[in-house]
Write an enzyme that holds these catalytic residues in place. Structure first.
Site, PDB file in Angstrom:
ATOM      1  N   ASP A  67      -1.325  -4.118  -5.633  1.00 36.25           N
ATOM      2  CA  ASP A  67      -0.731  -3.089  -6.494  1.00 36.25           C
ATOM      3  C   ASP A  67       0.963  -3.359  -6.227  1.00 36.25           C
ATOM      4  O   ASP A  67       1.622  -3.029  -5.419  1.00 36.25           O
ATOM      5  CB  ASP A  67      -0.808  -1.708  -6.099  1.00 36.25           C
ATOM      6  CG  ASP A  67      -0.227  -0.798  -6.929  1.00 36.25           C
ATOM      7  OD1 ASP A  67      -0.482  -0.820  -8.270  1.00 36.25           O
ATOM      8  OD2 ASP A  67       0.494   0.234  -6.366  1.00 36.25           O
ATOM      9  N   CYS A  82       2.946  -1.471 -12.895  1.00 33.18           N
ATOM     10  CA  CYS A  82       3.338  -0.380 -13.664  1.00 33.18           C
ATOM     11  C   CYS A  82       4.463  -0.556 -14.692  1.00 33.18           C
ATOM     12  O   CYS A  82       5.306  -0.055 -14.828  1.00 33.18           O
ATOM     13  CB  CYS A  82       3.593   0.757 -12.753  1.00 33.18           C
ATOM     14  SG  CYS A  82       4.787   0.552 -11.703  1.00 33.18           S
ATOM     15  N   ALA A 141       0.835  -1.151   0.011  1.00 33.76           N
ATOM     16  CA  ALA A 141       0.067   0.139   0.020  1.00 33.76           C
ATOM     17  C   ALA A 141       0.826   1.292  -0.011  1.00 33.76           C
ATOM     18  O   ALA A 141       0.154   2.360  -0.446  1.00 33.76           O
ATOM     19  CB  ALA A 141      -0.939   0.075   1.084  1.00 33.76           C
TER      20      ALA A 141
HETATM   21  C1  LIG Z   1       3.989  -0.294  -6.728  1.00 30.50           C
HETATM   22  S1  LIG Z   1       4.489  -0.032  -4.858  1.00 30.50           S
HETATM   23  C2  LIG Z   1       2.792   0.351  -4.144  1.00 30.50           C
HETATM   24  C3  LIG Z   1       2.182   1.634  -4.332  1.00 30.50           C
HETATM   25  C4  LIG Z   1       0.925   1.999  -3.464  1.00 30.50           C
HETATM   26  N1  LIG Z   1      -0.016   0.882  -3.779  1.00 30.50           N
HETATM   27  C5  LIG Z   1       0.546   3.391  -3.812  1.00 30.50           C
HETATM   28  O1  LIG Z   1      -0.421   3.376  -4.681  1.00 30.50           O
HETATM   29  O2  LIG Z   1       0.799   4.279  -3.204  1.00 30.50           O
HETATM   30  C6  LIG Z   1       4.731  -1.593  -4.305  1.00 30.50           C
HETATM   31  C7  LIG Z   1       4.860  -1.689  -2.760  1.00 30.50           C
HETATM   32  O3  LIG Z   1       5.172  -3.085  -2.457  1.00 30.50           O
HETATM   33  C8  LIG Z   1       5.937  -3.300  -1.215  1.00 30.50           C
HETATM   34  N2  LIG Z   1       6.313  -4.417  -1.257  1.00 30.50           N
HETATM   35  C9  LIG Z   1       7.181  -5.135  -1.779  1.00 30.50           C
HETATM   36  N3  LIG Z   1       7.334  -6.515  -1.437  1.00 30.50           N
HETATM   37  C10 LIG Z   1       6.361  -6.647  -0.533  1.00 30.50           C
HETATM   38  C11 LIG Z   1       5.915  -7.902   0.416  1.00 30.50           C
HETATM   39  N4  LIG Z   1       6.427  -8.880   0.031  1.00 30.50           N
HETATM   40  N5  LIG Z   1       4.937  -7.484   1.122  1.00 30.50           N
HETATM   41  C12 LIG Z   1       4.289  -6.242   1.286  1.00 30.50           C
HETATM   42  N6  LIG Z   1       4.574  -5.156   0.490  1.00 30.50           N
HETATM   43  C13 LIG Z   1       5.833  -5.628  -0.256  1.00 30.50           C
HETATM   44  C14 LIG Z   1       7.201  -2.153  -1.391  1.00 30.50           C
HETATM   45  O4  LIG Z   1       7.572  -1.885  -0.268  1.00 30.50           O
HETATM   46  C15 LIG Z   1       6.255  -1.102  -2.270  1.00 30.50           C
HETATM   47  O5  LIG Z   1       5.791  -0.001  -1.321  1.00 30.50           O
END
Ligand SMILES: C[S@@+](CC[C@H](N)C(=O)[O-])C[C@H]1O[C@@H](n2cnc3c(N)ncnc32)[C@H](O)[C@@H]1O
Length: 302
Positions: free
Chosen positions: A177, A230, A107
């Site tokens: 996401d 994205c 998130a």
């Molecule tokens: C594309 S970004 C999310 C952007 C967010 N949804 C927004 O609209 O602002 C992907 C996110 O996934 C998180 N992430 C990566 N691996 C993860 C995991 N195994 N579990 C939870 N979050 C994770 C990252 O820290 C990053 O913040």
């Protein structure tokens, strides 16, 4: 190696695609309807002398004639949130209702999770999770600035997320996401492809699959899971969906989208995917003058 060249077989007007990838991205804000209406937000921009143009397909989105939308009076007071136009799609596809429990699995920094809260009139339960504590600080700041009161924040790995701390045992809806190779953000961040590698794509695809599987398991039968990235890479999009479809009790469903889109691809570099991945939507930068994006809607259970 020119990374974008690998997508030439997928994109119908590849010259227009490349040209769009080289143009800077328009600056867009979402009106936060927890605090303001689009009319009040436009009045505030008028008072401040910031020019804007409403985005045709969505009344709560404005294209600003400013490279720093975060410095406007409306952003400071939580009436506006800088958010890429195309990245507002997944929360709209989730369409959360005021009595629903929604999991935003990845998130931070909270653009889509705060949009989910606003769409549910700040009366649902949004569980906003992220593995990165640093990025969660930004999410908490944004949630507070935007006046969100319906959000719980957790700092867990979404791949093995436990619902034990909650007094419920399934979500109505989930939004994945996913972390990705971010190829579609090239217009906002020209360095986005500098560290690109196939090894990274393969490793992040494994993470994406695990998170999406957990989201399907944690959502009630008949509920939906929205998957978005994205990036253009089919390894991170259709291939992930294909694996999850064969491992979990779920199916892809159609959804409407006012933007121009292309269907998910059923074949990539010799690998064939379940034909239902065509129900996913690919958004290339030249189609609507946005960033690149991928979005799919999964229905859980039979
Ligand atoms: C594309 S970004 C999310 C952007 C967010 N949804 C927004 O609209 O602002 C992907 C996110 O996934 C998180 N992430 C990566 N691996 C993860 C995991 N195994 N579990 C939870 N979050 C994770 C990252 O820290 C990053 O913040």
């Amino acid at each position: 190696m020119d990374v974008l060249e690998r997508y030439e077989p997928l994109v119908d007007d590849f010259r227009a695609f490349r040209a769009a990838c080289e143009r800077p991205l328009p600056s867009v804000v979402r009106v936060n309807e927890i605090k303001a209406t689009p009319e009040r937000a436009m009045d505030a921009l008028d008072d401040e002398g910031v020019a804007y143009e409403p985005v045709e397909w969505h009344p709560g989105l404005l294209r600003l004639d400013s490279t720093s939308p975060g410095r406007t009076w409306g952003a400071y007071h939580g009436w506006l949130h800088g958010q890429e136009e195309v990245s507002t799609l997944p929360a709209l596809v989730c369409d959360p209702q005021p009595d629903e429990r929604v999991w935003a699995a990845c998130a931070a920094p909270g653009g889509k999770a705060t949009q989910l809260a606003a769409l549910a009139d700040d009366e649902g339960t949004i569980v906003a999770n992220d593995r990165s504590l640093g990025r969660l600080s930004a999410l908490r700041f944004n949630a507070e600035r935007l006046g969100v009161t319906s959000m719980a924040v957790t700092n867990r790995d979404a791949r093995n997320y436990s619902l034990k701390p909650f007094e419920f045992d399934e979500f109505d809806c989930a939004l994945v996401d996913a972390p990705c190779s971010c190829e579609g953000t090239i217009r906002k961040n020209p360095d986005a492809l500098d560290e690109w590698s196939l090894e990274y794509i393969d490793s992040i695809a494994a993470t994406q699959e695990s998170i999406l599987r957990r989201a399907v398991q944690a959502t009630r039968s008949g509920g939906s899971v929205v998957y978005s990235t994205c990036t253009f890479a089919p390894e991170e999009n259709e291939a992930v969906l294909d694996s999850v479809l064969s491992a979990e009790d779920c199916r892809l469903v159609e959804f409407s989208c006012a933007l121009e889109t292309r269907p998910g691809v059923t074949e990539w570099q010799g690998e064939a995917f379940d034909r239902s991945v065509r129900k996913a939507k690919r958004i290339y930068p030249h189609l609507n003058d946005t960033g690149g994006f991928f979005c799919a809607k999964v229905e859980v259970g039979g």
